[in-house]
Write an enzyme that holds these catalytic residues in place. Structure first.
Site, PDB file in Angstrom:
ATOM      1  N   ALA A  93      14.226  97.282  -2.303  1.00 38.51           N
ATOM      2  CA  ALA A  93      14.867  97.310  -3.630  1.00 38.51           C
ATOM      3  C   ALA A  93      15.280  95.934  -4.132  1.00 38.51           C
ATOM      4  O   ALA A  93      15.533  95.758  -5.314  1.00 38.51           O
ATOM      5  CB  ALA A  93      16.077  98.230  -3.592  1.00 38.51           C
ATOM      6  N   GLY A  94      15.336  94.962  -3.226  1.00 34.34           N
ATOM      7  CA  GLY A  94      15.937  93.664  -3.578  1.00 34.34           C
ATOM      8  C   GLY A  94      15.063  92.826  -4.501  1.00 34.34           C
ATOM      9  O   GLY A  94      13.853  93.025  -4.607  1.00 34.34           O
ATOM     10  N   ARG A 105      16.423  84.214  -3.778  1.00 29.53           N
ATOM     11  CA  ARG A 105      16.151  82.962  -3.067  1.00 29.53           C
ATOM     12  C   ARG A 105      14.680  82.528  -3.173  1.00 29.53           C
ATOM     13  O   ARG A 105      14.322  81.420  -2.853  1.00 29.53           O
ATOM     14  CB  ARG A 105      16.557  83.107  -1.581  1.00 29.53           C
ATOM     15  CG  ARG A 105      18.052  83.162  -1.368  1.00 29.53           C
ATOM     16  CD  ARG A 105      18.408  83.604   0.049  1.00 29.53           C
ATOM     17  NE  ARG A 105      18.297  85.051   0.230  1.00 29.53           N
ATOM     18  CZ  ARG A 105      18.578  85.699   1.362  1.00 29.53           C
ATOM     19  NH1 ARG A 105      18.980  85.029   2.420  1.00 29.53           N
ATOM     20  NH2 ARG A 105      18.462  87.007   1.445  1.00 29.53           N
ATOM     21  N   THR A 115      22.092  96.550   2.242  1.00 32.06           N
ATOM     22  CA  THR A 115      21.078  97.284   3.020  1.00 32.06           C
ATOM     23  C   THR A 115      21.572  98.668   3.465  1.00 32.06           C
ATOM     24  O   THR A 115      20.785  99.617   3.513  1.00 32.06           O
ATOM     25  CB  THR A 115      20.654  96.459   4.248  1.00 32.06           C
ATOM     26  OG1 THR A 115      21.823  95.963   4.911  1.00 32.06           O
ATOM     27  CG2 THR A 115      19.790  95.275   3.855  1.00 32.06           C
ATOM     28  N   GLU A 161      26.705  88.972  10.098  1.00 36.30           N
ATOM     29  CA  GLU A 161      25.893  88.237   9.126  1.00 36.30           C
ATOM     30  C   GLU A 161      26.198  86.747   9.170  1.00 36.30           C
ATOM     31  O   GLU A 161      27.346  86.347   9.406  1.00 36.30           O
ATOM     32  CB  GLU A 161      26.139  88.785   7.713  1.00 36.30           C
ATOM     33  CG  GLU A 161      25.504  90.136   7.483  1.00 36.30           C
ATOM     34  CD  GLU A 161      24.061  90.173   7.929  1.00 36.30           C
ATOM     35  OE1 GLU A 161      23.219  89.535   7.297  1.00 36.30           O
ATOM     36  OE2 GLU A 161      23.750  90.829   8.954  1.00 36.30           O
ATOM     37  N   ASN A 205      19.290  89.357  14.610  1.00 33.91           N
ATOM     38  CA  ASN A 205      18.910  90.707  14.214  1.00 33.91           C
ATOM     39  C   ASN A 205      17.625  90.627  13.387  1.00 33.91           C
ATOM     40  O   ASN A 205      17.577  89.921  12.383  1.00 33.91           O
ATOM     41  CB  ASN A 205      20.048  91.295  13.366  1.00 33.91           C
ATOM     42  CG  ASN A 205      19.648  92.594  12.695  1.00 33.91           C
ATOM     43  OD1 ASN A 205      18.843  93.352  13.236  1.00 33.91           O
ATOM     44  ND2 ASN A 205      20.213  92.850  11.522  1.00 33.91           N
ATOM     45  N   TYR A 224     -30.739  68.008 -10.320  1.00 34.81           N
ATOM     46  CA  TYR A 224     -30.021  69.132 -10.916  1.00 34.81           C
ATOM     47  C   TYR A 224     -31.019  70.235 -11.205  1.00 34.81           C
ATOM     48  O   TYR A 224     -31.985  70.042 -11.961  1.00 34.81           O
ATOM     49  CB  TYR A 224     -29.314  68.727 -12.226  1.00 34.81           C
ATOM     50  CG  TYR A 224     -28.762  69.938 -12.932  1.00 34.81           C
ATOM     51  CD1 TYR A 224     -27.814  70.750 -12.297  1.00 34.81           C
ATOM     52  CD2 TYR A 224     -29.205  70.320 -14.197  1.00 34.81           C
ATOM     53  CE1 TYR A 224     -27.329  71.894 -12.905  1.00 34.81           C
ATOM     54  CE2 TYR A 224     -28.722  71.468 -14.813  1.00 34.81           C
ATOM     55  CZ  TYR A 224     -27.784  72.256 -14.164  1.00 34.81           C
ATOM     56  OH  TYR A 224     -27.309  73.396 -14.750  1.00 34.81           O
ATOM     57  N   ASN A 281     -32.015  72.144 -19.018  1.00 34.57           N
ATOM     58  CA  ASN A 281     -31.935  73.580 -19.317  1.00 34.57           C
ATOM     59  C   ASN A 281     -31.126  73.877 -20.559  1.00 34.57           C
ATOM     60  O   ASN A 281     -31.056  75.011 -20.990  1.00 34.57           O
ATOM     61  CB  ASN A 281     -31.329  74.329 -18.122  1.00 34.57           C
ATOM     62  CG  ASN A 281     -29.933  73.848 -17.801  1.00 34.57           C
ATOM     63  OD1 ASN A 281     -29.611  72.674 -17.979  1.00 34.57           O
ATOM     64  ND2 ASN A 281     -29.100  74.737 -17.311  1.00 34.57           N
TER      65      ASN A 281
END
Ligand code: UD1
Ligand code: CA
Length: 469
Positions: free
Chosen positions: A12-13, A17, A89, A164, A179, A376, A396
């Site tokens: 969902a985020g 950043r 979360t 955290e 984690n 060419y 060409n």
């Protein structure tokens, strides 16, 4: 694997950043959006269902998932749930509870921004969870750069909590066990634990990680499994993380080719897209990019500094230093380069030779034909065994339209010829060097338009004499 798992993927985020307004899980890696990689891994576990929590610009995430489902629908049910506002979360998993109600076995929680996890590691986590009859099992990893990740707090060696980064003390900041954001949780514990979460932390978010401390305080069995390699646990929060993920994906692809018998002289300087196939015995020099839907046959040799995009290269062909090949087909036993450019819709049959400083565009060159130097060739068909001399140019384009040149089988075009299209050179014909060919040439004829050479005897001496006077 024990009971069938239910999987929750948090997606969902916004990913502030990353400096983008896209849902972060849709950020493109070298192998497609991050979410695609996570879904692919989840499929390997054969779950009973996948609950996907979407939020920021969810119409984009839903559209991606709908397309993904069309390709994989027979395998698993994927249901989206909405997290209107991203309160963390824990709050995100809470939104998935209605879908998980029917789940009896463990719930595997994956973060949509952790794209490199292997199915093997997840299967190991599931085995441990079952064996140790755990309520929660957390996948952890060791890294010397833990900044930004939640830290694993242990008491007497046992997992006690996840803290955290922003809430860690200076001492806790030093902890190198992190984690990964991947957990297996028993469904009966998950619902009440989520409902009891509080947002009393530096980010005022409902952290999923807090269910670990809660389980410990209730005396539930909490286990952890150390991932074999931190690199598969990288979370993509910044463009720097994305670069690291792409570098890992790239080296994984190269390692796979190496196992299949492809030699790389300097693997770190090579980039091969994920759709590319390469035959065994092929040798790839330094500084080579093979992109898009390219396919290389067996025993191809690429000397180095080459770019091959959406092209097919036949077996035993040699690409010499400095070739660029786009949307073209190169037949077996051919040689291209050094310093040659095959532009889109070039088709080389077998045993064709394209030499230095040659450009070919939208042309077919049949078996054994040669364009060895400084030419060419555009909008042309060159017959089998024809030899195009140095400096030959197909004219060409008249400034508004393109015209075709056809050179018959076995024809010999002398050096520095201009073939002014539309023009046809018959089978076995010869063109004298320096000609400007504007009319078609019959089979086996010699055509030349060169101005006749004049000679003035002693001209230089006379010139010197006149200067001196
Ligand atoms: C999270 C973990 C951290 C862990 C790291 C691993 C928490 C509180 N922290 O931190 O311990 O080390 O992942 O990569 O869980 N999301 C939502 N809704 C929200 C918030 C996030 O769906 O309200 C999704 C995001 O889209 C993302 C995932 O959850 O896919 C993780 O969110 P993110 O904000 O990146 O968490 P981290 O700070 O990396
Ligand atoms: Ca993250």
């Amino acid at each position: 694997m024990p009971e069938k798992l239910s999987v929750v993927i948090l997606a969902a985020g916004r990913g502030k950043r990353m400096g983008s307004d896209m849902p972060k899980v849709l950020v493109e890696s070298d192998e497609g959006p991050l979410l695609g990689l996570v879904l692919k891994t989840a499929l390997f576990l054969n779950p009973s269902l996948i609950a996907l929590v979407t939020g920021h610009k969810r119409e984009l995430t839903d559209a991606f998932v709908e397309a993904w489902k069309k390709k994989n629908s027979h395998q698993v049910v994927v249901s989206s749930v909405v997290q209107e506002q991203q309160f963390g979360t824990g709050h995100a998993v809470l939104q998935a509870l209605p879908i998980l109600e029917k789940a009896h076995g463990p719930v595997l929680i994956l973060y949509g921004d952790v794209p490199l996890l292997s199915a093997e590691t997840l299967a190991l986590l599931a085995q441990e969870h079952e064996k140790r009859k755990a309520t929660i099992s957390v996948l952890t990893a060791l890294t010397s750069r833990p900044h930004g990740y939640g830290r694993i707090i242990r008491k007497n060696g046992e997992l006690a909590a996840i803290r955290e980064s922003k809430d860690c003390s200076a001492e806790e900041q030093l902890i190198q066990e992190i984690n990964t954001g991947i957990y297996l949780v028993d469904s009966s514990f998950l619902a009440p634990a989520l409902r009891g979460l509080k947002n009393e932390n530096s980010q005022k978010e409902y952290y999923l990680t807090d269910i670990v401390e809660k389980a410990v305080s209730e005396g539930q069995r909490v286990c952890s499994l150390l991932a074999p390699d931190f690199r598969e646990c990288i979370g993509v929060n910044t463009l720097e993380d994305l670069t690291e993920v792409n570098a890992i994906l790239r080296s994984q692809r190269i390692a796979k080719f190496q196992r299949a018998g492809v030699t790389f002289c300097d693997p770190t300087s090579v980039n091969i897209s994920c759709g590319v196939t390469i035959g065994t015995g092929t040798v790839i020099g330094p500084n080579v990019q093979i992109l898009g839907s390219s396919a290389l046959g067996e025993r191809v040799r690429i000397e180095g500094t080459a770019l091959i995009q959406d092209s097919t290269i036949g077996a035993d062909t040699i690409l010499k230093l400095g070739v660029r090949i786009e949307s073209s087909i190169v037949g077996a036993h051919s040689t291209v380069g050094p310093f040659a450019h095959l532009r889109p819709e070039t088709i080389l049959a077998e045993e064709v030779k394209i030499g230095n400083f040659v450009e070919v565009k939208k042309s077919s060159l049949l078996k054994g034909s040669k364009v060895s130097h400084l030419s060419y060739i555009g909008d042309a068909e060159i017959g089998a065994e024809a030899n195009i001399g140095a400096g030959t140019i197909t004219c060409n384009y008249d400034g508004s339209s393109k015209f075709r040149t056809v050179v018959g089988e076995g024809a010999f075009i002398g050096s520095n010829t201009s073939l002014v299209a539309p023009v046809e050179v018959g089978k076995g014909a010869t063109i004298g060097a320096g000609s400007v060919i504007t009319k078609s040439v019959s089979e086996d004829a010699l055509a030349l338009t060169r101005a006749e050479q004049r000679e003035i005897a002693n001209w230089s001496k006379k010139k010197k004499r006149s200067k001196g006077s």
